[in-house]
Design an enzyme around this catalytic site. Structure first.
Site, short mmCIF file in Angstrom:
data_model
loop_
_atom_site.label_atom_id
_atom_site.label_comp_id
_atom_site.label_asym_id
_atom_site.label_seq_id
_atom_site.Cartn_x
_atom_site.Cartn_y
_atom_site.Cartn_z
N ASP A 9 0.86 -1.18 0.00
CA ASP A 9 0.00 0.00 0.00
C ASP A 9 0.90 1.24 0.00
OD1 ASP A 9 -2.23 1.71 0.43
OD2 ASP A 9 -1.94 1.57 2.60
N ASP A 29 -0.05 5.08 0.65
CA ASP A 29 -0.23 6.05 1.74
C ASP A 29 -0.19 5.34 3.09
OD1 ASP A 29 -0.53 8.26 0.04
OD2 ASP A 29 -2.64 7.78 -0.27
N GLU A 82 1.03 9.66 4.48
CA GLU A 82 -0.28 9.86 3.89
C GLU A 82 -0.43 11.31 3.45
OE1 GLU A 82 -3.25 7.54 5.33
OE2 GLU A 82 -4.89 8.66 4.43
N ASN A 109 -5.18 3.37 -4.53
CA ASN A 109 -6.26 4.14 -5.14
C ASN A 109 -5.75 5.56 -5.33
OD1 ASN A 109 -8.15 2.07 -5.17
ND2 ASN A 109 -9.10 2.67 -3.24
N LYS A 137 -9.84 -0.38 -4.82
CA LYS A 137 -9.71 -1.17 -3.60
C LYS A 137 -10.92 -0.92 -2.71
CE LYS A 137 -5.75 0.37 -1.84
NZ LYS A 137 -4.70 0.42 -0.83
N ASP A 162 -2.27 -0.31 5.80
CA ASP A 162 -2.47 0.30 7.12
C ASP A 162 -3.94 0.49 7.48
OD1 ASP A 162 -2.86 2.31 5.23
OD2 ASP A 162 -2.13 3.89 6.57
N LYS A 163 -4.82 -0.09 6.66
CA LYS A 163 -6.25 0.00 6.97
C LYS A 163 -6.86 -1.40 6.91
CE LYS A 163 -7.02 4.58 5.00
NZ LYS A 163 -7.61 5.30 3.86
MG LIG Z 1 -2.94 3.32 3.28
#
Ligand SMILES: [Mg+2]
Length: 196
Positions: A9, A11, A17, A52, A113, A138-139
């Site tokens: 990923d 960000d 981010e 994204n 995503k 991270d999510k």
């Molecule tokens: Mg992320």
């Protein structure tokens, strides 16, 4: 033979981010990220950046801004640790309801995503074995993204994101591993691929 991959990923994992990708000079890598990617390169694991980039559909920045951004990312990885990503995928699309305004990029897409389009495309293009591949994000939606494609997920608890669950996921997906940063995740993968 299809090979395993690590999908990173952007960000909050490869980089800080950012809301505005066109502020390229604001982009800096997170400490140790380049070394962690280099470690993956040394393990001969296929590394793919995945994100994204819905700001394109929202008309916040242009395709050339995105190109400049990824060039900066590649340069930073190389300069800091001689590291590289083998492929980069991003989804520029967003539907009208979600805020898409730029006609070229305003539509529903399987590439968004946590839909699996980018993973499937990468698997076909580079002969990847998704079942034995990992998404590092991270999510909780990054873990959902991994599991939707039959891959595995590692959740990074980055300092920039104290709250992991945004609360808008359809279910809470359990990651295969939770790490405090990318380096810890990579060290875990090192052990995993030596004795899965
Ligand atoms: Mg992320």
């Amino acid at each position: 033979v299809a090979k395993p991959a690590v999908f990173l990923d952007l960000d909050g994992v490869l980089g800080i981010e950012m809301q505005q990708i066109n502020e390229i000079d604001n982009f800096n890598s997170i400490p140790d990220v380049a070394s962690a990617v280099r470690h993956l390169n040394d393990l001969k694991l296929f590394c793919c950046s995945i994100a994204n980039r819905s700001g394109l559909a929202k008309n916040l920045y242009s395709v050339s801004d995105v190109d400049t951004f990824y060039k900066r990312l590649r340069d930073l990885l190389k300069k800091e640790a001689g590291a590289k990503v083998d492929a980069i995928y991003y989804c520029p699309y967003l539907n009208t309801k979600a805020g898409g305004v730029k006609p070229d990029f305003t539509r529903w897409s399987t590439w968004n995503k946590p839909n699996t389009g980018m993973l499937i495309a990468a698997a076909w293009e580079y002969d990847l074995d998704l079942k034995h591949s990992f998404v590092i994000g991270d999510k909780s939606t990054d873990i959902e993204f991994a599991h939707n494609a039959g891959a595995k997920g590692i959740l990074i608890k980055t300092s920039t994101r104290k709250q992991i669950s945004k609360g808008n996921e359809r279910f809470y997906p359990y990651p295969e591993f939770v790490a405090s940063d990318l380096m810890e995740a990579v060290k875990w993968l090192d052990r995993y691929f030596k004795s899965p």
